[in-house]
Design a protein around this motif. Structure first.
Motif, mmCIF file in Angstrom:
data_model
loop_
_atom_site.group_PDB
_atom_site.id
_atom_site.type_symbol
_atom_site.label_atom_id
_atom_site.label_comp_id
_atom_site.label_asym_id
_atom_site.label_seq_id
_atom_site.Cartn_x
_atom_site.Cartn_y
_atom_site.Cartn_z
ATOM 1 N N TYR A 2 -27.757 43.128 10.888
ATOM 2 C CA TYR A 2 -26.509 42.493 10.456
ATOM 3 C C TYR A 2 -26.360 42.521 8.942
ATOM 4 O O TYR A 2 -25.265 42.737 8.408
ATOM 5 C CB TYR A 2 -26.449 41.057 10.955
ATOM 6 N N LEU A 3 -27.463 42.292 8.229
ATOM 7 C CA LEU A 3 -27.408 42.309 6.764
ATOM 8 C C LEU A 3 -27.079 43.707 6.235
ATOM 9 O O LEU A 3 -26.331 43.847 5.254
ATOM 10 C CB LEU A 3 -28.749 41.832 6.191
ATOM 11 N N LEU A 4 -27.607 44.738 6.891
ATOM 12 C CA LEU A 4 -27.311 46.098 6.459
ATOM 13 C C LEU A 4 -25.871 46.505 6.783
ATOM 14 O O LEU A 4 -25.267 47.302 6.064
ATOM 15 C CB LEU A 4 -28.294 47.078 7.114
ATOM 16 N N PRO A 53 -22.108 44.914 4.258
ATOM 17 C CA PRO A 53 -21.244 45.558 3.247
ATOM 18 C C PRO A 53 -20.180 46.468 3.850
ATOM 19 O O PRO A 53 -19.030 46.462 3.400
ATOM 20 C CB PRO A 53 -22.242 46.355 2.391
ATOM 21 N N ALA A 54 -20.554 47.242 4.882
ATOM 22 C CA ALA A 54 -19.575 48.125 5.514
ATOM 23 C C ALA A 54 -18.493 47.325 6.222
ATOM 24 O O ALA A 54 -17.304 47.674 6.152
ATOM 25 C CB ALA A 54 -20.275 49.060 6.501
ATOM 26 N N LEU A 55 -18.874 46.253 6.897
ATOM 27 C CA LEU A 55 -17.889 45.424 7.590
ATOM 28 C C LEU A 55 -16.940 44.758 6.604
ATOM 29 O O LEU A 55 -15.734 44.658 6.856
ATOM 30 C CB LEU A 55 -18.602 44.364 8.440
ATOM 31 N N ILE A 56 -17.473 44.288 5.482
ATOM 32 C CA ILE A 56 -16.620 43.677 4.463
ATOM 33 C C ILE A 56 -15.649 44.711 3.889
ATOM 34 O O ILE A 56 -14.460 44.425 3.674
ATOM 35 C CB ILE A 56 -17.490 43.065 3.342
ATOM 36 N N MET A 57 -16.128 45.930 3.662
ATOM 37 C CA MET A 57 -15.260 46.987 3.146
ATOM 38 C C MET A 57 -14.158 47.336 4.149
ATOM 39 O O MET A 57 -12.995 47.515 3.771
ATOM 40 C CB MET A 57 -16.091 48.230 2.834
ATOM 41 N N VAL A 58 -14.512 47.431 5.433
ATOM 42 C CA VAL A 58 -13.511 47.724 6.459
ATOM 43 C C VAL A 58 -12.472 46.609 6.531
ATOM 44 O O VAL A 58 -11.264 46.859 6.641
ATOM 45 C CB VAL A 58 -14.198 47.928 7.823
#
Length: 302
Positions: A20-22, A25-30
């Motif tokens: 989840y931690l990795l 960042p991608a989820l926040i960017m999406v």
């Protein structure tokens, strides 16, 4: 003083936390790039906004934009044009892409060059492709009109971008030329994954070429073709540059799709609330169409 136990992310029971931690960042960017603009568009669709301004006070909630859509003949005309374009382009891309992939999958001299030429249209930028086809469809000295005259299909030069029916087919042919290589590449990748043992066993059993294609090739390609068809349909739904540069939605709105109508309402008439409503409806149509096609694909695999 009580010590806080250290969180050991290497333990098997806690490895999901590291995942989840990795992914965070991608989820926040999406969320920032995709989800947030969608929410803004959805909010604008329920407002009578002429020109969107950052920091402006929110307009009152209204369903007027969607009511206007329901009773707008231009909207239903755009839906009909979009549906025709999707059916024609997706069907042609599927047939041509499948046929070309089967052709270059065989071993023959010059296969590498044939594969390169097959994928070339997909690599050409859309604007450049449209400029090329604009010369081909020119009503004064276009190659396609000259070719039709030479083979007897026409008596005079065809006004491709001035006649409503001809303009639609000009856009469709341009999209087919630009889109079929994607189907070919995806299908070729699927063909490469089919074991040769299947065809060898079928030949031993006396299966003909058509039978091998019907009972081995097609069932093995169903997952690839299903996903590819969904992507092609979504591409035709959202494509803007080909129509905008070639016909600008004309003549007489014969090539005005939902994407062109959204652009015209937003940046031509500065009706951002109404344009957002069109965009939301287009998104819903794309989601429903994708789910129906994927569900049909799942049923065919069962």
């Amino acid at each position: 003083m009580r010590l806080v136990p250290k969180l050991d992310l290497a333990r098997p029971s806690r490895r999901y936390i590291l995942g989840y931690l990795l992914l965070a960042p991608a989820l926040i960017m999406v969320a920032a790039i995709i989800i947030y603009p969608l929410l803004i568009s959805l909010d604008l669709s329920f407002q009578n906004v002429k020109l969107a301004r950052i920091g402006a006070a929110r307009k009152p909630f209204t369903l007027g934009n969607y009511e206007k859509l329901i009773f707008s003949p231009d909207f239903w005309m755009a839906c009909w044009v979009t549906l025709k374009l999707v059916l024609v382009v997706a069907s042609a891309c599927l047939v041509i892409g499948l046929g070309s992939a089967l052709l270059v999958n065989n071993r023959f001299k010059g296969r590498t060059m044939a594969r390169l030429l097959m994928a070339l249209p997909w690599a050409v930028p859309e604007v450049i492709a449209v400029v090329i086809f604009a010369w081909i469809f020119d009503s004064s000295f276009g190659f396609l009109s000259w070719l039709f005259i030479q083979i007897g299909l026409a008596d005079e030069m065809i006004t491709w971008v001035s006649d409503p029916s001809a303009a639609f087919w000009a856009v469709a042919l341009t999209m087919i030329w630009k889109g079929f290589p994607f189907v070919s590449i995806m299908t070729l990748a699927g063909l490469q994954s089919i074991p040769e043992d299947y065809y060898a066993a079928a030949k031993v059993d006396g299966a003909s070429v058509f039978q091998r294609f019907r009972w081995i090739t097609l069932p093995s390609l169903v997952p690839v073709l299903g996903v590819t068809l969904v992507l092609v349909v979504l591409w035709v739904f959202r494509d803007f540059s080909i129509i905008k540069v070639l016909t600008d939605g004309g003549p007489l709105k014969a090539t005005t799709t939902l994407s062109i109508m959204t652009y015209d309402q937003a940046f031509g008439f500065f009706k951002f609330g109404y344009a957002s409503a069109i965009g939301v409806v287009t998104l819903v149509i794309c989601i429903v169409a994708s789910l129906l096609m994927l569900r049909r694909e799942d049923k065919s695999l069962m």
